[in-house]
Design an enzyme around this catalytic site. Structure first.
Site, PDB file in Angstrom:
ATOM      1  CD  GLU A 123     -20.861 -18.156 -20.342  1.00 37.31           C
ATOM      2  OE1 GLU A 123     -21.766 -17.325 -20.244  1.00 37.31           O
ATOM      3  OE2 GLU A 123     -20.467 -18.851 -19.371  1.00 37.31           O
TER       4      GLU A 123
ATOM      5  CG  HIS B 276     -19.595 -22.524 -18.967  1.00 41.52           C
ATOM      6  ND1 HIS B 276     -20.615 -21.622 -18.729  1.00 41.52           N
ATOM      7  CD2 HIS B 276     -20.075 -23.726 -18.568  1.00 41.52           C
ATOM      8  CE1 HIS B 276     -21.645 -22.256 -18.211  1.00 41.52           C
ATOM      9  NE2 HIS B 276     -21.332 -23.528 -18.100  1.00 41.52           N
TER      10      HIS B 276
END
Length: 658
Positions: free
Chosen positions: A156, A144
């Protein structure tokens, strides 16, 4: 697979996130196939990459040759098999709809080679559910990125239920190759880390207004100026897009239950297409108005309690559910949302018992599940906080805003460690800096100090203006803050060991004042120096009005302070402020070399030489006293608030001398 096995990256989707990820991968040296469903979509994404790369070159963030080479590594495509047939990793960045993503993976599975890793750039959707569409759940994870990918440092890296550790390690290494900071999310949970904190926070802000417990002005004034967060809650919602927040909440509501019911106020905004900046209107008007015009003085204790309690409850669910530890939550939120301190630390400082009480009171009053305290919050409240307090298991001091390292050869290295905030100086950093100085002075194995800032963007961009604004306009309190900075900086200047400052990037305001306390300063060629305080309606408040004259002479000091201009490293070298200018990639090694050479010198002679030189200066006590008094009085002026408001809104101040 290992990181060295990755040569070709395929990016699915050429929208804002897709073309941004493709650009990042190309700048890192990878061959990139960027694919979208229509030629016009993928060509538009390619044009955006070309524009961005040229802009980076124009701003000297990379050379034109590097920009041209990166663009040559990007191939825009429409055919799935042509785009992914030779890919070592496929990063999917299509619209945030489960069915759309599933359809893409069904087609991708047939086109991609067996060894390829699949990584989805989703902000909240289930990694496990998406992986189930493929025949390679062990080679599937979340990756992410944050918008815009070229600028935002956080990635992430999220594990699905069947993701192999090897896959996660390779993707983390790839993020580092992209010059990003990966943070591991250990369990697939809606919103992962950053959105799991931010979206319920924005939802609670809406509920406070919906239930007539606070106004939008009170919420955002409290968030931005009381709690010191980068944006007001509604300002943030407008920035992200109210539709984005709403859809994430809908998904959380579906998966996690009633605690994540979207507030009707947010729902109405989406229905009315008042989505924020992108539509010209959200909670603020961006077409006819001034946008987010947030008052500095309408803070509410109730708002702070509710918002901190909401973040504490979400953090407890993440930690207690083994999704992420406290350190990861704080790091991710600082990197991805620009928080000065992470929500876990913020909650600990607020007091978990206070957060728990606020939730229990609201739950008793409303019965709404969003206020139901997490079991882990109750557990840690009885223990005094999420973090273990005091010293670590070895009896050593713990630091958060700085790091203390020992690179060898009798050198103690202090690193300003707030890269997400350009290493700006907060009160917490001042406290830790004082502890670090005392720690190194008491260490017989240390004979010199090296001082640097984390990352290559800034040594330190100055005082944490957000924190300063949060303190209000109390002249007494701000005079004390000035004196506090003077005291800590004075300890560094008076340290009887040689101190070398390695300056890479911005060295502005309080950061430049800190560098004045070093004995030698070595800077990278791209560094910028300046004392911009007068542009805020202030003056340097941590010794700059006194020390700068001693280093460069009164004439140059007045030029630097009164113009509030920026100065290049070569100019500051000619002024005598910088001892040596080196290339950026040589900075750390050269600064350490200087510190090591000094550490090898005679410590007693160093001590007496520094004492004699400091004692030989004109008496600065009166100057410092006046500086503190003036700094405090200026905090009560209209000009100060004009300067800070303009600074935070990226506008030009209009000072009236009031």
């Amino acid at each position: 697979m290992e990181i060295d096995d990755i040569n070709t990256v395929a990016v699915l989707g050429a929208g804002n996130m897709g073309h941004g990820i493709a650009e990042v991968a190309a700048m890192a040296g990878y061959d990139v196939a960027m694919r979208d469903i229509k030629e016009e979509f993928v060509q538009d994404g390619y044009d955006q990459i070309e524009w961005s790369l040229n802009k980076l070159a124009e701003n000297d963030q990379l050379s034109q040759e590097e920009a041209d080479a990166a663009l040559e590594r990007v191939t825009p495509l429409v055919d799935m098999e042509e785009a992914c047939g030779n890919a070592d990793i496929v990063i999917e960045a299509v619209p945030e709809k489960m069915e759309i993503k599933k359809d893409v993976y069904s087609e991708l599975e047939a086109a991609a080679p067996d060894h390829a890793i699949f990584a989805t750039n989703t902000s909240s959707l289930s990694i496990t559910e998406l992986a189930d569409v493929t025949e390679r759940p062990a080679q599937f994870c979340g990756m992410h990125f944050f918008n815009p990918p070229v600028r935002m440092p956080l990635v992430e890296v999220i594990s699905g239920a069947e993701t192999d550790e090897e896959t996660l390690e390779v993707v983390e290494s790839l993020a580092e190759e992209f010059d990003k900071s990966p943070v591991r999310v250990h369990k697939d949970s809606p919103g992962f880390i950053v959105n799991r904190i931010l979206v319920p926070l924005m939802n609670e802000a809406c509920w406070l207004v919906e239930n007539d417990e606070a106004s939008i002005a009170e919420v955002d004034s409290t968030t931005k100026y009381g709690m010191g967060l980068p944006m007001g809650s509604f300002e943030l919602g407008d920035q992200v897009g109210n539709d984005v927040s709403y859809h994430v909440l809908e998904y959380m509501h579906e998966v996690l239950g009633e605690a994540y019911e979207p507030c009707p106020l947010l729902e109405r905004k989406v229905e009315n297409e008042e989505l924020g900046k992108k539509t010209g209107k959200g909670f603020y008007d961006y077409e006819d108005g001034d946008g987010a015009d947030i008052p500095t003085d309408e803070q509410s204790d109730l708002v702070e309690k509710r918002l901190v309690a909401t973040m504490a409850n979400e953090a407890a669910k993440l930690i207690g559910g083994d999704v992420a530890p406290p350190e990861s939550i704080d790091e991710a939120t600082k990197l991805g949302a620009g928080f000065p301190d992470g929500p876990v630390k913020l909650a600990d400082e607020f007091g978990l018992e206070n957060a728990l009480e606020a939730l229990e009171d609201a739950y008793e009053e409303t019965g709404h599940e969003r206020y139901a305290p997490a079991d882990y919050l109750e557990e840690r409240a009885s223990e005094g906080g999420f973090y273990e307090t005091g010293e670590d298991g070895d009896g050593a001091l713990e630091f958060d805003a700085i790091r203390v390292e020992y690179p060898g050869d009798m050198v103690g290295h202090i690193v300003l460690d707030r890269p997400h905030r350009m290493n700006t100086i907060s009160e917490a950093l001042l406290d830790e800096l004082e502890d670090a100085i005392e720690l190194l002075e008491d260490d017989d194995e240390v004979r010199s100090i090296l001082l640097t800032g984390e990352g290559d963007r800034a040594f330190s961009a100055g005082a944490d203006v957000q924190s300063m604004a949060a303190g209000g306009a109390d002249p007494v309190a701000t005079t004390e803050l000035s004196k506090r900075g003077q005291d800590v900086f004075g300890k560094l200047e008076a340290c009887e060991m040689p101190v070398v400052a390695g300056i890479d990037g911005y060295c502005l305001g309080g950061g430049m004042e800190l560098s004045m306390c070093a004995d030698l300063r070595v800077a990278s060629a791209g560094s910028e120096f300046g004392q911009p305080e007068l542009d805020l309606g202030l003056i340097p408040g941590w010794g700059g009005t006194q020390r700068l004259s001693a280093i460069v002479g009164e004439g140059r000091a007045k030029e630097i302070i009164l113009t509030a201009d920026r100065f290049e490293a070569e100019t500051m070298e000619s002024y005598g402020f910088v001892n040596e200018v080196v290339d950026g990639d040589e900075l750390e090694a050269r600064a350490l070399e200087l510190a090591t050479d000094l550490a090898g010198g005679p410590p007693i002679a160093h001590r007496y030489a520094k004492r004699a030189m400091l004692a030989g200066r004109d008496d600065t006590d009166a100057g410092l006293a006046y500086e503190s008094s003036a700094f405090g009085q200026l905090m009560a002026t209209d000009d100060l608030m004009e300067g800070i408001t303009a600074f935070m809104g990226d506008g030009e101040p209009e000072f009236e001398g009031k």
